[in-house]
Design a protein around this motif. Sequence first.
Motif, mmCIF file in Angstrom:
data_model
loop_
_atom_site.group_PDB
_atom_site.id
_atom_site.type_symbol
_atom_site.label_atom_id
_atom_site.label_comp_id
_atom_site.label_asym_id
_atom_site.label_seq_id
_atom_site.Cartn_x
_atom_site.Cartn_y
_atom_site.Cartn_z
ATOM 1 N N PRO A 145 0.817 -1.223 0.000
ATOM 2 C CA PRO A 145 0.000 0.000 0.000
ATOM 3 C C PRO A 145 0.848 1.270 0.000
ATOM 4 N N LEU A 146 0.246 2.322 -0.487
ATOM 5 C CA LEU A 146 0.917 3.623 -0.535
ATOM 6 C C LEU A 146 1.215 4.134 0.870
ATOM 7 N N TYR A 147 0.233 3.974 1.768
ATOM 8 C CA TYR A 147 0.394 4.411 3.159
ATOM 9 C C TYR A 147 -0.233 3.357 4.059
ATOM 10 N N GLN A 148 0.505 2.935 5.090
ATOM 11 C CA GLN A 148 -0.015 1.957 6.047
ATOM 12 C C GLN A 148 0.511 2.274 7.440
ATOM 13 N N GLU B 12 -3.710 3.796 -3.484
ATOM 14 C CA GLU B 12 -4.162 3.989 -4.854
ATOM 15 C C GLU B 12 -3.070 3.476 -5.790
ATOM 16 N N PRO B 13 -3.410 3.111 -7.048
ATOM 17 C CA PRO B 13 -2.413 2.545 -7.952
ATOM 18 C C PRO B 13 -1.527 3.592 -8.605
ATOM 19 N N LYS B 14 -0.320 3.164 -8.950
ATOM 20 C CA LYS B 14 0.611 4.041 -9.668
ATOM 21 C C LYS B 14 0.229 4.146 -11.140
ATOM 22 N N VAL C 179 2.611 6.727 -20.829
ATOM 23 C CA VAL C 179 2.787 5.343 -20.372
ATOM 24 C C VAL C 179 1.584 4.960 -19.516
ATOM 25 N N LEU C 180 0.757 4.041 -20.022
ATOM 26 C CA LEU C 180 -0.444 3.619 -19.295
ATOM 27 C C LEU C 180 -0.114 2.645 -18.178
ATOM 28 N N SER D 2 2.325 -0.153 -6.741
ATOM 29 C CA SER D 2 2.921 0.537 -5.601
ATOM 30 C C SER D 2 3.816 1.689 -6.031
ATOM 31 N N ASP D 3 3.654 2.805 -5.353
ATOM 32 C CA ASP D 3 4.472 3.983 -5.634
ATOM 33 C C ASP D 3 5.529 4.179 -4.556
#
Length: 750
Positions: free
Chosen positions: A34-37, A149-151, A461-462, A496-497
Motif C-alpha cells: 500500500p501507498l500508506y499503512q 491507490e495505484p501508480k 505510459v499507461l 505501488s508507488d
Amino acid sequence: MKIHGYLKFIILLFFFGCTSENAKPIEPSIIPKPLYQKITDGFFLLDENSSIESEKSFTKIADFLKNSLKEFHKIRLSSKKDAKKIVFNFDSTIKNEEGYHLEINKNQIKISAKSSKGAFYAVQSLLQLIPSKTTSKSIAIQCLEIKDEPKFAYRGMHLDVSRHFFSVDFIKKYLDLMAMLKMNTFHWHLTDDQGWRIEIKKYPKLQEIAAFRKETLIGHYSDEPQQFDGKKYGGFYTQKQIKEIVSYASERQITVIPEIEMPGHSQAAIAAYPELGCTKKQVEVATKWGVFEDIYCTNENTFEFLEDVIDEVIPLFPGKYIHIGGDEAPKTRWENCVQCQKNIKEKGLKDAHGLQSYFITRMEKYINFKGKLIIGWDEILEGGLAPNATVMSWRGNQGAIDAAKQKHTVILTPNSHCYFDYYQSENEDEPLAIGGFLPLEKVYNFNPIPDELTAEEAKYVLGAQGNIWTEYLSTPEKVEYMAFPRMVALSEVVWSDATKNYTNFVKRLEQFNKKLKVLKVNYANHLYEVSGKLQNENGRLNYQLETITDKKIVYTLDGKNENLVYKNPIPIEKSTSIKAFVVDENQEKLGAVFAQKINLHKAVGQKITLNIEPHKAYNSGGKQALINGISGNNKRFGDREWLGFSGEDLEITIEFNKPTEINTISTRFHNGNGQWIYAPKEISIEFDNEEKRSFVLKNNRDLLVNFNEKFEQKVIKKIKLTIPNYGIIPEGKQGAGNKAWTFIDEIVFE
C-alpha cells in the motif's frame, strides 16, 4: 442445577476467553504494498457476530466479501443490527477512481471509496490480513489504517490460448488470482497460427477447421530432428462462454481485451478460408511454433472477413480496446503477390512495410467507427503508426519510447522483464521453456517508465503487462508455475508507488505463497535457492554465495567437506566444485541444491573489453561472464553465462596482467536457428600485434557448435577475437530476412 449452571458458565467463559485472548492477528504483509499503512494497537475480532453494512453502490462488492468469507473461511456473517460492523462508505474526496481508505479498529472495519473498483481493492487488502487457512470460528484482524491507490492505470496479464487451449474454469481461476493482486486488465490472445479460439457464427469453418491442428510438436523447437505427437488438438470458446468469462472478470474489476491477430499469425484462419491468403492454396493449421509466411492478403475479401469478425467480437467485449496484433508479419507473400504489389503502387506506398501500415490503419478506422480503439505490438510503428493506436512495446523499450514521443499511449511489456514463459531459475530440473532467463528479482526491479522519456512524455505510459505465451505450457499447472510468483512481483511494480525493497518484498511473498498453496496454485518456489558469483578483488578471486531470504547457507567443497556454514566469500585458488543449500532453524534443507564448477583457466580474472554491448535481455552476467571460469547451461541458453548479441560483428579483447603461455583456446556457440540464433561461420584471432589468423567453424546443425584450437607454447600479453555475425537469415528459415543473433559461452584459455 446450580453446579451444572456454574460449570456451564465456566465453560462458556473459557471458550470465549480463549477465543479472544489467544486469537492473534497475522502480521500485515499486503502485496502489492500500500501507498500508506499505519499499524495501530489491538485487533478486530471477525466472527458470526460481525455484519456488513453497505451503501447501495457497493452492494455487489459487499456480497463478494461475504461470499469469500463464507467459502474460504467458513464464516457466516450476522444480520443483527447491533453486530460489529464492516462498513462500506462512499467518499467523493478520494481522488483516484481505484483508490481506497481502509480503517480497522477494535469495533469496526470501515472501507471508503468513490467507486466499486476502490471498494473491491480495499476488500482484497482486507482478505490478505486474514490467515490463509484456519479452522477457528473467529479471526483476529490487525488494527491499522491504509490509504492506497495505484501508480498505473493499466495493470495487465496476458494469456495465450492459441498454442494451448485452457478451460473456462481455469480462465476464471486465472482471473481470481489477478484480482487478488489488483491487476485490472486481462489480455486474451485468442487467435494465432496454431489455433483460432473464438466462435464466429458467420464463418463456421473457423470452429470446424481453424480451431484444431492435426498434431503438436514434442519437445523444444530447436531439437533435431523435430518430433510430433500425432494427436489432433484444439478447441474454442463459444460466444456464450466468452460472455460468461467477461462477466466474471467484470465482477472482479477486470477488463478483458481480446486479441485478433492481423495481418500475421493468421495461418489457422487461412487454413479454414484459403482465399484469405495470397497464394489461395490450401495450408494447414500450424503444428509447431514460430513465424509463418502465410499471412492475410491485402485483398478486399480479407478486409470483408476481418470486418465481419470484428462485428461479432465487439459486442462480446465491453472494454474500449481491441488488440489487433500486428507483429511478426513476414512480407514474402506480399512481395510476390500481384494484388499486394498493385495496392502498394495505387496507394502510393513506399514498400511492403508501408502496406502493413495501410492494413493496420484501415482496420483501425473500422474499429474506431465501431466505437473501439486498437492496441498493437510495437511492429505497428513500422511504415507509420495508425492515428489513434496504443503501442504495446515487447521488443525492449524502444517501441514505447518512439510511440510516446509521437504522443501515442503505450503499454510496456518488454521481453527482458515481462515474458513469463522464460526460465526463472538456472536449476537443471526446471520444466521446458522457450528460453531466456527472467528471475523474480529482475521482474521486481522493472521500471515501466523508460529513462529516455521526459516527464511530459512519460504521461503516455499507461502501465505494464506480464505475458504468458504457451508454446511449452500445455497444462494449467505449467501456466501457474511460470506465472507465479512473477505475477506477484509485477503487481507491485504497477501498483505501488513506494520505494522498492526486494528483501521486504520477499518476506511478504513468503506469506502470500501460503495463500497460493491453500488455493492449490502450482507456484514456483525459488525463494530458498542459492546463487553465486565469482569476484575479483585486487587480483584475489573468491566466490560469493547469496540467498534472497534471511535463512542460513551451508556448503561443501569438492565433495570433501561436511556442511560448512557460509559466512564469508570462499577463496578460489584452484579449479573447484561447490555445492550449497539453505537450511531452516532446525538445519532442515529448504529448496534445491546449488552446484557450481569453477574452471580456473588462465584468463579468469583478466581484463576483457567488447566492441559492442550484449543485448539487454541476454546480459545477466556482463562481459566478465565470458572469462569467469563458469560455463553456461548445456540446454538453456539464456542464463547469466551465455551472452547474446543481436545482428552485429563482435570483437573481444583480453589483456593479461603479465606474459602468459597459451596452448589452447576453446569456446562454444548456441545454434538455435528456430530462435534466430546462428553460430558464426568463422573466428579470427590476433595475438598481440601479430597478423590475424582465421578459423572456419564446422557447423553440422547441432545446437552447440564448438571451437577448439591448439597453439604451441604461445606467450602473449593481449589477444583479440573477431567473431563476424552469421548475417541475414536465409529464406525458408524462422526470421528470414532478419540479421541473426550470436550467442557465446565461456572462452577457455589453457
